[in-house]
Design a protein around this motif. Sequence first.
Motif, mmCIF file in Angstrom:
data_model
loop_
_atom_site.group_PDB
_atom_site.id
_atom_site.type_symbol
_atom_site.label_atom_id
_atom_site.label_comp_id
_atom_site.label_asym_id
_atom_site.label_seq_id
_atom_site.Cartn_x
_atom_site.Cartn_y
_atom_site.Cartn_z
ATOM 1 N N LEU A 399 74.092 99.304 51.940
ATOM 2 C CA LEU A 399 75.278 98.460 51.928
ATOM 3 C C LEU A 399 74.973 97.124 51.263
ATOM 4 C CD1 LEU A 399 78.252 98.047 53.167
ATOM 5 C CD2 LEU A 399 77.055 96.795 54.973
ATOM 6 N N CYS A 400 73.833 96.539 51.629
ATOM 7 C CA CYS A 400 73.450 95.248 51.054
ATOM 8 C C CYS A 400 73.123 95.373 49.566
ATOM 9 C CB CYS A 400 72.273 94.669 51.825
ATOM 10 S SG CYS A 400 72.690 94.179 53.516
ATOM 11 N N SER A 401 72.576 96.506 49.173
ATOM 12 C CA SER A 401 72.319 96.741 47.743
ATOM 13 C C SER A 401 73.620 96.750 46.958
ATOM 14 C CB SER A 401 71.597 98.076 47.551
ATOM 15 O OG SER A 401 70.308 98.034 48.100
ATOM 16 N N ASP A 402 74.631 97.436 47.504
ATOM 17 C CA ASP A 402 75.936 97.463 46.842
ATOM 18 C C ASP A 402 76.545 96.071 46.796
ATOM 19 O OD1 ASP A 402 75.571 100.132 46.555
ATOM 20 O OD2 ASP A 402 77.185 100.768 47.894
ATOM 21 N N LEU A 403 76.377 95.306 47.872
ATOM 22 C CA LEU A 403 76.876 93.926 47.896
ATOM 23 C C LEU A 403 76.252 93.108 46.765
ATOM 24 C CD1 LEU A 403 78.215 91.400 49.245
ATOM 25 C CD2 LEU A 403 76.163 91.270 50.696
ATOM 26 N N ILE A 404 74.947 93.220 46.600
ATOM 27 C CA ILE A 404 74.238 92.449 45.573
ATOM 28 C C ILE A 404 74.673 92.874 44.172
ATOM 29 C CG2 ILE A 404 71.951 92.042 44.577
ATOM 30 C CD1 ILE A 404 70.851 92.247 47.476
ATOM 31 N N LYS A 405 74.895 94.182 43.978
ATOM 32 C CA LYS A 405 75.336 94.672 42.665
ATOM 33 C C LYS A 405 76.752 94.204 42.340
ATOM 34 C CE LYS A 405 72.512 98.879 42.834
ATOM 35 N NZ LYS A 405 72.536 100.366 43.012
ATOM 36 N N LEU A 406 77.611 94.220 43.358
ATOM 37 C CA LEU A 406 79.008 93.852 43.126
ATOM 38 C C LEU A 406 79.206 92.342 43.022
ATOM 39 C CD1 LEU A 406 80.753 96.361 45.578
ATOM 40 C CD2 LEU A 406 80.925 96.351 43.078
ATOM 41 N N HIS A 407 78.304 91.584 43.617
ATOM 42 C CA HIS A 407 78.453 90.124 43.623
ATOM 43 C C HIS A 407 77.149 89.433 43.181
ATOM 44 C CE1 HIS A 407 82.380 90.213 45.654
ATOM 45 N NE2 HIS A 407 81.892 91.229 46.355
ATOM 46 N N PRO A 408 76.770 89.627 41.926
ATOM 47 C CA PRO A 408 75.531 88.990 41.432
ATOM 48 C C PRO A 408 75.604 87.470 41.466
ATOM 49 C CG PRO A 408 76.823 89.895 39.615
ATOM 50 C CD PRO A 408 77.458 90.380 40.876
ATOM 51 N N GLU A 409 76.837 86.930 41.433
ATOM 52 C CA GLU A 409 76.988 85.467 41.438
ATOM 53 C C GLU A 409 76.495 84.838 42.729
ATOM 54 O OE1 GLU A 409 80.595 87.049 43.526
ATOM 55 O OE2 GLU A 409 79.387 87.630 41.793
ATOM 56 N N LEU A 410 76.385 85.648 43.806
ATOM 57 C CA LEU A 410 75.911 85.116 45.090
ATOM 58 C C LEU A 410 74.393 84.924 45.116
ATOM 59 C CD1 LEU A 410 78.134 87.221 47.541
ATOM 60 C CD2 LEU A 410 78.430 84.825 46.888
ATOM 61 N N LYS A 411 73.701 85.601 44.210
ATOM 62 C CA LYS A 411 72.231 85.496 44.093
ATOM 63 C C LYS A 411 71.538 85.744 45.431
ATOM 64 C CE LYS A 411 72.546 82.212 40.268
ATOM 65 N NZ LYS A 411 72.197 80.867 39.748
ATOM 66 N N LEU A 412 71.908 86.871 46.037
ATOM 67 C CA LEU A 412 71.356 87.231 47.342
ATOM 68 C C LEU A 412 70.088 88.053 47.202
ATOM 69 C CD1 LEU A 412 74.698 88.299 49.092
ATOM 70 C CD2 LEU A 412 73.422 86.185 49.478
ATOM 71 N N GLN A 413 69.223 87.931 48.210
ATOM 72 C CA GLN A 413 68.016 88.765 48.292
ATOM 73 C C GLN A 413 67.987 89.427 49.655
ATOM 74 O OE1 GLN A 413 64.301 86.648 47.994
ATOM 75 N NE2 GLN A 413 63.064 88.509 47.872
ATOM 76 N N LYS A 414 67.771 90.744 49.700
ATOM 77 C CA LYS A 414 67.742 91.473 50.973
ATOM 78 C C LYS A 414 66.297 91.791 51.348
ATOM 79 C CE LYS A 414 68.490 96.041 48.837
ATOM 80 N NZ LYS A 414 67.186 96.644 49.126
ATOM 81 N N ILE A 415 66.010 91.692 52.639
ATOM 82 C CA ILE A 415 64.662 91.961 53.154
ATOM 83 C C ILE A 415 64.785 92.725 54.461
ATOM 84 C CG2 ILE A 415 62.507 90.972 53.996
ATOM 85 C CD1 ILE A 415 64.675 88.750 51.938
ATOM 86 N N MET A 416 64.004 93.790 54.575
ATOM 87 C CA MET A 416 63.945 94.531 55.834
ATOM 88 C C MET A 416 62.998 93.800 56.775
ATOM 89 S SD MET A 416 65.430 97.401 56.873
ATOM 90 C CE MET A 416 65.573 98.557 55.515
ATOM 91 N N VAL A 417 63.439 93.585 58.013
ATOM 92 C CA VAL A 417 62.679 92.796 58.994
ATOM 93 C C VAL A 417 62.438 93.637 60.241
ATOM 94 C CG1 VAL A 417 62.705 90.726 60.437
ATOM 95 C CG2 VAL A 417 63.714 90.664 58.158
ATOM 96 N N SER A 418 61.228 93.575 60.765
ATOM 97 C CA SER A 418 60.951 94.268 62.015
ATOM 98 C C SER A 418 61.769 93.654 63.128
ATOM 99 C CB SER A 418 59.463 94.171 62.370
ATOM 100 O OG SER A 418 59.241 94.640 63.686
ATOM 101 N N GLU A 419 62.481 94.509 63.865
ATOM 102 C CA GLU A 419 63.287 93.995 64.967
ATOM 103 C C GLU A 419 62.623 94.243 66.317
ATOM 104 O OE1 GLU A 419 66.442 97.511 65.895
ATOM 105 O OE2 GLU A 419 66.928 96.250 64.186
ATOM 106 N N ALA A 420 61.314 94.577 66.288
ATOM 107 C CA ALA A 420 60.586 94.801 67.537
ATOM 108 C C ALA A 420 60.673 93.564 68.418
ATOM 109 C CB ALA A 420 59.125 95.138 67.246
ATOM 110 N N GLY A 421 61.153 93.736 69.627
ATOM 111 C CA GLY A 421 61.254 92.626 70.563
ATOM 112 C C GLY A 421 62.548 91.849 70.483
#
Length: 777
Positions: A399-421
Amino acid sequence: MLNIPQRIAEELNATEAQVQAAIKLLDEGSTVPFISRYRKEATGGLDDIQLRTLEERLGYLRELEDRRATILKSIEEQDKLTPELKKAIAEADTKTRLEDLYLPYKPKRRTKGQVAIEAGIEPLADALYENPCLDPEQEAIAYIKTDVDDSKHTFADAKSVLEGAKYILMERFAENADLLAELRNFLNHEGQLVSNVVSGKETEGAKFRDYFEQREAIKKVPSHRALAMFRGRKEGFLQLKLDVEYPENTNHPCEQIVARHANIENQGRPADKWLAEVVRWTWNIKLQTQMETELLSELRGRAEEAAIDVFAQNLKDLLLAAPAGPKATIGLDPGLRTGVKIAVIDSTGQYVDSTAIYPHAPRKQWDQSIAELARLAAKHNIELLAIGNGTASRETDKLCSDLIKLHPELKLQKIMVSEAGASVYSASETAAREFPELDVTIRGAISIARRLQDPLAELVKIDPKAIGVGQYQHDVSQIQLAKNLNAVMEDCVNNVGVEVNTASAALLSGVAGLNQNIAENIVAFRNQNGAFGNREELKKVPRLGEKTYEQAAGFLRIRNGSNPLDASAVHPETYSVVNHIAEKNALDIFSLIGNSSVLKQLNPADYTNDLFGLPTVTDIIAELDKPGRDPRPSFQTASFKDGIEKISDLQPSMILEGTITNVTNFGAFVDIGVHQDGLVHISALANHYVKDPRDLVKAGDIVKVKVVEVDQDRKRIALTMRLNEEAVSEAKAVPAKQAKTKPARKHNKGSDNKNKQNMPSNGAFANAFAKARELKK
C-alpha cells in the motif's frame, strides 16, 4: 591470601590502585557510567565493561568475606577451630570451597550416623577403619544394644550394628572438603550429561525429540542445548543424569577416588570387604546424587549466564541501532479485519494526529486508504512511513509503495520496523500516563513511529524481555537477567546522552544518578516552568541534589541553551578547563566549539591542572571538536523483494535482503519480510570458521542472504550468507593448517550440527531449527 582489591586487580589485569580507586567511588555512590567517563584519572582509564565486572566481583567477594567470618565464628563457638582448619578457611577462594570446609561443623538434621554415634557405635567404626585385620562380625557383637528405645533405629544384632558403623564412616568421608573438590573436578572433566525421554511421553514431548537419546561431555554442552534439556525436564518429558563411562569389571572411578582419599585398599584382610562396602555407600548413597545435583546446577548457571550475555549483547545492538532522526513520521500498525491503525508523529516525537484505514479484506478500501495517507502526509510534512512488521505488514508495505508511486511530490520513504514489544508498551502504565485519552491500538502505532525516529528513546519504555532478542529468556534467573539488562540500558542511554527538554521520564530514568521519581520530577518541572535554559537550572528540580547533579549532568544535553557547552558531553565541573583553552587561544567559547583547525593543534598537557589530568583534557578537546556527537551508526534500511510476502513465495536459491533480528550462539535470525524469520546457521555465516556469530553480525544489521531450504509446515526457513557457490566449493577444501587447529568433531546423536568449514547439509539446518524453535516464543 590476596585481599579483595588485589584479587580483582589480578582478574582484571589492572593495578591494585586502580581497583581501590574504583571501589572507593562506587562506595561513595558513583555510577559506572560516571566513573568510566569522568573519573579516568582516578581509575587509570578503566572502561565500563571492566567496571561492571569489578562491581559484580566486589559484591561476590564481600559476600564471601561475610560468610567466612560467620563460619569462623560458628566453628569457634563449637570449640573445634584448629589452626589448620582456620588456615584452610582463610585460604578458601570460592563459596563452594568455603561451604565444603564448613560441612562437618554445619548444624544439620539428625542423621543415621549421628544416631549410631549416640548409641555408642563410633568406637567400632574407628577400630575397623584403623585396623582392617579385625573381624567385623566378631567386633560388632560387643556393640549390640537391646535396650535402645527408638523404633526407627535399633542395634539388636551384628548386622544393624555394622550398618550403623557404615553410616558413621560414610558421613565422615562425605564431609571431606578435599575429596569433594577432587570429585567435582573429575566429574567436570569426565562427566557426561545423559538425556532420555520419559517412557510414554514420546508423542507428547515430540518438540524435545532431539534429546530423547543424548549423551555429551558436560563441559562441552552449549548453553542453548543445556537450557532446552532443562526445559524438557521441567515439563516432564526428559530425564537427565550425570554419568561417567568406565571399563566393565572395574569399580566406578568416583569410588576409586573415595577409596584413595580414605586410604582404603583391599588386601584380603577381614574388614577390607566391609570397608569396600563403606566406599560404595559413600559414593552411591551419599555423594552421587549430591554431585549430580550440584554439577547440573552449575551447568544451568553457566548456561543461564551465557544466555543472559546473548540477550544483553542483542539488546545493546538494538538500543544503539541507527536512528532515523528528527523527521515527521507516520506510524502504521498493520491489521487485516481490524484495519491499519495510523499515528502521526512530528519531528520531535510528539503525537499530532491519528486515524484508521481499511485497505485489506474484508473492506478493501485501497484507493481511499492511499488518499487518506496522502492527505496526512501533506498536512504534516511527513518524511517517513514506519510500518510494523506484524500481521498484514507486507500488504501494508505494498500500500505504501503505491502511495509513493502515485504521489512522488510527497518524497516519502517507507521502512519496515520491528513491532516487538509495541503491544506491551501500548497497554503499559507508561503509555497510559503519556496518552491517557488514546486507544491502545493508537499507542502501538505511536511506538512504531517513534522507535524509527529514535530506537533508544522508545525501547527504554519497554520491558527488555518483551523486545524479542533473548535466548531462552524465560528459563534463566529473572533477577540476574533484569540486573544485567538494566545495566545494558544504563550504559546505552549514557553513551548516547539525553536531551533533557524533550526526553520522556522513562529515558531520563536511565541517566546515571537518576531514578524514576527524579526523572518524573524533571518532566513535571519542565512542563510547569518551560524548557531548561541551562544545566544549572536542573538543581531547582525537587530531590535533585548535588550528588545526583554530579552523576547526571554530563549525560544531560540542553541544546540551544544559554551555554553552548550544555549541549555537549563536557561535564560542568570542567567548564573552567574549556574557558582556559579559549582564553589561551584568544577565542570565545562559541568560536572554539567545532573549530577543528585550532583544536587539532592543541597539546592536552598544556591545559592540565591539579584537578583534571591528561585523560580528562584529551576527552574535553575531542568533545569540543564534535560536540554532542551521536555514537550510533548512520541510518540504513533493508529493501524487501517485491512479490515475496509470505513463506510460500520463497524458493531455494533466491537472494534476498533482510535485517538481523536476533543473534544466538548457533546463528542469526533474519527478517526477510515474510512474517517468519529465517535462520542463518553459524556454519553458513561465512566461508571460513566462525567461533561466535557476533564476530560477524549483530541485531539491526542489513544483510543479503540466500534461501537454502523452506519447510512451510513447520514454518522454517534455512538461509545462508554464503552467496557465491564458487566460494562455497572453495570453503569445502579446508587448509591443512586450519584443519589441524580446528579439527572436525564427531556429531552427537540429536545435537545440532557443529560449526564446520564446509557448507552445512539440510539436516544441519533442521537440527539447528530444532534447538531454536522454543527460543522465538
